[in-house]
Structures are given as C-alpha cells and as structure tokens.
Enzyme design. Structure first.
Site, PDB file in Angstrom:
ATOM      1  NE  ARG A 166     -22.856   2.714  78.335  1.00  0.00           N
ATOM      2  CZ  ARG A 166     -22.777   3.062  79.617  1.00  0.00           C
ATOM      3  NH1 ARG A 166     -22.866   2.148  80.561  1.00  0.00           N
ATOM      4  NH2 ARG A 166     -22.628   4.327  79.957  1.00  0.00           N
ATOM      5  CB  SER A 240     -19.797   6.817  75.066  1.00  0.00           C
ATOM      6  OG  SER A 240     -19.974   7.663  76.171  1.00  0.00           O
ATOM      7  CD  GLU A 336     -22.089   1.818  73.752  1.00  0.00           C
ATOM      8  OE1 GLU A 336     -22.889   0.910  74.011  1.00  0.00           O
ATOM      9  OE2 GLU A 336     -22.448   2.925  73.305  1.00  0.00           O
TER      10      GLU A 336
HETATM   11  N1  EPU Z   1     -12.272  13.240  79.770  1.00  0.00           N
HETATM   12  C1  EPU Z   1     -11.293  14.019  79.190  1.00  0.00           C
HETATM   13  N2  EPU Z   1     -11.541  14.527  77.946  1.00  0.00           N
HETATM   14  C2  EPU Z   1     -12.667  14.314  77.276  1.00  0.00           C
HETATM   15  C3  EPU Z   1     -13.672  13.523  77.870  1.00  0.00           C
HETATM   16  C4  EPU Z   1     -13.454  12.991  79.128  1.00  0.00           C
HETATM   17  O1  EPU Z   1     -10.253  14.236  79.750  1.00  0.00           O
HETATM   18  O2  EPU Z   1     -12.808  14.804  76.144  1.00  0.00           O
HETATM   19  C5  EPU Z   1     -12.066  12.702  81.114  1.00  0.00           C
HETATM   20  C6  EPU Z   1     -12.729  13.596  82.156  1.00  0.00           C
HETATM   21  O3  EPU Z   1     -11.724  14.312  82.818  1.00  0.00           O
HETATM   22  C7  EPU Z   1     -13.370  12.657  83.141  1.00  0.00           C
HETATM   23  C8  EPU Z   1     -13.286  11.297  82.496  1.00  0.00           C
HETATM   24  O4  EPU Z   1     -12.654  11.434  81.222  1.00  0.00           O
HETATM   25  O5  EPU Z   1     -12.644  12.629  84.303  1.00  0.00           O
HETATM   26  C9  EPU Z   1     -14.652  10.648  82.345  1.00  0.00           C
HETATM   27  O6  EPU Z   1     -15.498  11.506  81.582  1.00  0.00           O
HETATM   28  P1  EPU Z   1     -17.088  11.585  81.822  1.00  0.00           P
HETATM   29  O7  EPU Z   1     -17.402  11.672  83.260  1.00  0.00           O
HETATM   30  O8  EPU Z   1     -17.632  12.610  80.894  1.00  0.00           O
HETATM   31  O9  EPU Z   1     -17.617  10.160  81.408  1.00  0.00           O
HETATM   32  P2  EPU Z   1     -17.215   9.173  80.228  1.00  0.00           P
HETATM   33  O10 EPU Z   1     -16.349   8.099  80.789  1.00  0.00           O
HETATM   34  O11 EPU Z   1     -16.717   9.915  79.064  1.00  0.00           O
HETATM   35  C10 EPU Z   1     -19.237   7.594  80.730  1.00  0.00           C
HETATM   36  C11 EPU Z   1     -20.269   6.866  79.927  1.00  0.00           C
HETATM   37  C12 EPU Z   1     -21.387   7.819  79.523  1.00  0.00           C
HETATM   38  C13 EPU Z   1     -22.013   8.383  80.800  1.00  0.00           C
HETATM   39  C14 EPU Z   1     -20.922   9.083  81.608  1.00  0.00           C
HETATM   40  C15 EPU Z   1     -21.433   9.538  82.966  1.00  0.00           C
HETATM   41  C16 EPU Z   1     -19.184   5.056  78.726  1.00  0.00           C
HETATM   42  C17 EPU Z   1     -18.700   4.541  77.404  1.00  0.00           C
HETATM   43  N3  EPU Z   1     -19.676   6.291  78.728  1.00  0.00           N
HETATM   44  O12 EPU Z   1     -18.666   8.572  79.871  1.00  0.00           O
HETATM   45  O13 EPU Z   1     -22.379   7.072  78.841  1.00  0.00           O
HETATM   46  O14 EPU Z   1     -23.039   9.299  80.499  1.00  0.00           O
HETATM   47  O15 EPU Z   1     -19.827   8.157  81.886  1.00  0.00           O
HETATM   48  O16 EPU Z   1     -21.679   8.425  83.782  1.00  0.00           O
HETATM   49  O17 EPU Z   1     -19.128   4.332  79.721  1.00  0.00           O
HETATM   50  C18 EPU Z   1     -22.961   6.351  76.634  1.00  0.00           C
HETATM   51  O18 EPU Z   1     -22.720   5.195  76.998  1.00  0.00           O
HETATM   52  O19 EPU Z   1     -23.348   6.604  75.457  1.00  0.00           O
HETATM   53  C19 EPU Z   1     -22.751   7.457  77.555  1.00  0.00           C
HETATM   54  C20 EPU Z   1     -22.912   8.727  77.194  1.00  0.00           C
END
Ligand code: EPU
Length: 341
Positions: A166, A240, A336
């Site tokens: 990012r 995010s 972010e």
């Molecule tokens: N999780 C929780 N609770 C929550 C949210 C997430 O326990 O409320 C856990 C889930 O169990 C999951 C893990 O966190 O195992 C990761 O969650 P998720 O796959 O939804 O992805 P993320 O890490 O929250 C990142 C990116 C997103 C992107 C998704 C999918 C960043 C900051 N965010 O989110 O990007 O769409 O992976 O690849 O790296 C963005 O940058 O704006 C964005 C939406």
C-alpha cells in the site's frame, strides 16, 4: 480545451467518505494539455495542488486552502506484443472496475483479482492497490506523469515507482509532486488465475466450479468484496482504514503463543503480517458507532460515515482503536488512506 477554475466548491461528491468540506479553488482536468495551466494557476495564487481521482482513499478533515483538481483524463488502448503479452494503456481518470471488466472482455488477463476496487486507474498505483493475492505492481509496466515542480512530463517504470505494501514513491516520498496521466499494464492472453487467497476456494466449491472463466472469477471476487466491504454509494468509507501491521517473526510468535487464534501470514523473510481486522475485532469494535461515525459491522478494518460524520470524527475513532490495540497487543496500527489538510 481551456480549463475552468472555480472557487469554494464542496468536495462532498468527490470523496468516498462523503465528507462535506470545501476547496478554495477547484478544477476538473480532462486532458494532459491542461496541466501547464494548473501549474501556472497554483504559482500565481500561491496555493498547492491536490490531485484526486475517485477520492476513495482520502480523509478530509477541514476546508482545503488549496487548488483541488479532479483527474478525469479518459482513454483506452490495447496492443499485442510479439512475446504473446498485451500492453494496455488507460487514461488516469478511467474508473478502475469498468477498466478491469473491459480488459477481461477483450481477452487480456491479469487484473481479475482486483475487481470492484473503488477509484480510478491513476490513483491505483499511488497506494499500490492489492486484493486476493495480486497487487497492481505485479501487472504495471510503466506510467506517465506530470511533474508540478519542473513542469515536465516524465515516465516511471514499475521499478522506479518504488512500490511497497500500500505504498509508492508518489505516496511517501513525493506526495503532491506528480500527477499521473496514464498507466500501462502488461497483461496476458493466457488466463492464469490466482486462486490461493483464503475464501476463493470456498466460493468455487459452493458454485461447483473447478476452473473459473475470467469473468466468472471477477464476479466471484466482486461477490466476496460485497459481503465484507460497504459500497461507498451506500455507506461512506475508504476501504481498509489501517494497514495490516508487519512485525518481526519473534514478536509474532510471542503474540501467537499468548493469543492462539491470532491471524498472521508469513511476509518477507524475518517478518509476519498480522490481520489488523482480527486485532480490532478482538477488542469488540466491530459495529461500534459514535454519532454518524463507526466501525463497519461486517469488517472491523473499515471505518464508515453513516451520513453527517466529519473526518475529525473518523480520526477520533481511529485514534481510540490505535490506542486500544496498542495497549492490548503492543502493535501500533498505521492509518492507510491519505489525510488532508
Ligand atoms: N478478520 C477478523 N475480523 C474482522 C476482519 C477480518 O477476524 O472484522 C480476519 C479474518 O478472519 C481474515 C483476516 O482477518 O482471516 C483477513 O481479513 P480479509 O481477508 O477480509 O482481508 P483484510 O486483511 O482485512 C486486506 C486488504 C484489503 C483487501 C483484502 C483481500 C489491507 C489493508 N487490506 O484486507 O484491501 O481487499 O485483504 O485481499 O491490506 C484496502 O486496501 O482498502 C482493501 C480493502
């Protein structure tokens, strides 16, 4: 065509959080030939320039004493290369998701996992957008930009953009200096889907699909996003709100020992990436609301504006989350989106 400069314009329609702040000066850019006039205007009026695309990664906390320029440069081009790859160039003001769908319809593959990300093509490299195992840096070949400092057009290869998680040189090293006018990607005529990211396999099984078609994969990714992330047209947000923190392996192992359910991913050697959403969720923030500012009920990493919240209200919740997560886990979350003024 000449460019029109307006005064005291509300930016509410131009930022995905829907914050109602105004710009002292405002202009819409629709071709690169207008850039010298923007540079002259900013020098004559002694105001800095803030370029925005879809405004989907911005936190605006007060009126801006600046010239805000919305980049709407359009244009799509595609050319086959002798090695079987395809070069695709898009004007920076093209909307990202329709652009991704167009590439797939034209039989040029590689961007399908980045479906439904809000914003424009030109804003995408600034924070190196990424999702479901693909980042824009993996597909970007070079980009064209205008240097506000020198008034010259410049080309940056992918390496020169200094992409990180990012992050890019446009976000961290030279914020505000360059305006991206067009982005060129190298895509493939052969469809090689990236399916390893958690959640995709489960969706494929549910749909009885062994090997998805390109548009099918784009639909599936869009569906996953829709279950987790609010559409800005319905609830204001910037995706995010925090980066997933990257910490040394030994610190991650200690935390994992203390919190066996901790969600972490191996990153570059010696480091681990933690799921910030999990950390925030553990502290009970999901669904929290203070007035019109809140934490999205389906994803703790997303802060939302239910209507009349200000950027300050959102940053107040963000600060409380950072303090809480730090106190519990000893990890400082980094915001972010870009914050202005
Ligand atoms: N999780 C929780 N609770 C929550 C949210 C997430 O326990 O409320 C856990 C889930 O169990 C999951 C893990 O966190 O195992 C990761 O969650 P998720 O796959 O939804 O992805 P993320 O890490 O929250 C990142 C990116 C997103 C992107 C998704 C999918 C960043 C900051 N965010 O989110 O990007 O769409 O992976 O690849 O790296 C963005 O940058 O704006 C964005 C939406």
């Amino acid at each position: 065509m000449t460019i029109e400069f307006q005064e005291n314009i509300s930016l509410k329609p131009y930022n995905s959080f829907g914050f109602d702040v105004s710009a002292r000066y405002f202009a819409v850019l629709d071709n690169a030939g207008q850039l010298p006039a923007i540079r002259d205007f900013s020098q004559q009026n002694r105001v800095s320039v803030l370029f925005i695309g879809g405004g989907s990664n911005l936190v605006l906390t007060a009126d801006l004493d600046q010239l805000v320029v919305v980049n709407q440069i359009q244009g799509l081009q595609m050319q086959d290369n002798p090695d079987g790859s395809v070069s695709v160039t898009a004007g920076a003001g093209e909307e990202w998701h329709p652009f991704v769908r167009w590439t797939l319809q034209q039989g040029a593959y590689g961007l399908e996992n980045l479906s439904l990300i809000p914003g424009t093509v030109g804003a995408a490299p600034i924070q190196n957008i990424g999702a479901y195992g693909v980042e824009i840096k993996d597909r970007l070949s070079f980009l064209d930009a205008f240097d506000l400092e020198t008034g010259e057009s410049v080309v940056f290869t992918a390496d020169e953009c200094q992409f990180g998680y990012r992050d890019s040189l446009f976000k961290s090293r030279f914020p505000g200096r360059y305006l991206i006018t067009a982005v060129t990607f190298t895509l493939s005529r052969e469809f090689k889907p990236v399916l390893h990211y958690g959640g995709i396999d489960e969706q494929l099984r549910q749909r009885n699909i062994d090997f998805p078609e390109p548009l099918q994969l784009s639909d599936l990714i869009s569906d996953i996003r829709n279950t987790k992330l609010p559409q800005p047209a319905q609830i204001g947000n910037a995706g995010s709100f925090f980066k997933n923190p990257v910490i040394p392996v030994d610190q991650a192992e200690k935390l994992k020992h203390e919190y066996p359910n901790l969600v972490l991913f191996a990153d570059k050697s010696g480091y681990c990436k933690l799921a910030a959403g999990w950390l925030i969720d553990q502290q009970g923030w999901k669904g929290h609301r203070q007035g019109d500012a809140g934490v999205y009920a389906k994803q703790a990493l997303v802060l939302v504006n239910y209507g009349a919240a200000s950027g300050v209200d959102i940053l107040e919740i963000a600060g409380a989350i950072q303090a809480d997560v730090y106190q519990q886990f000893g990890v400082m979350l980094e915001i972010e989106p870009r914050c202005y003024p």
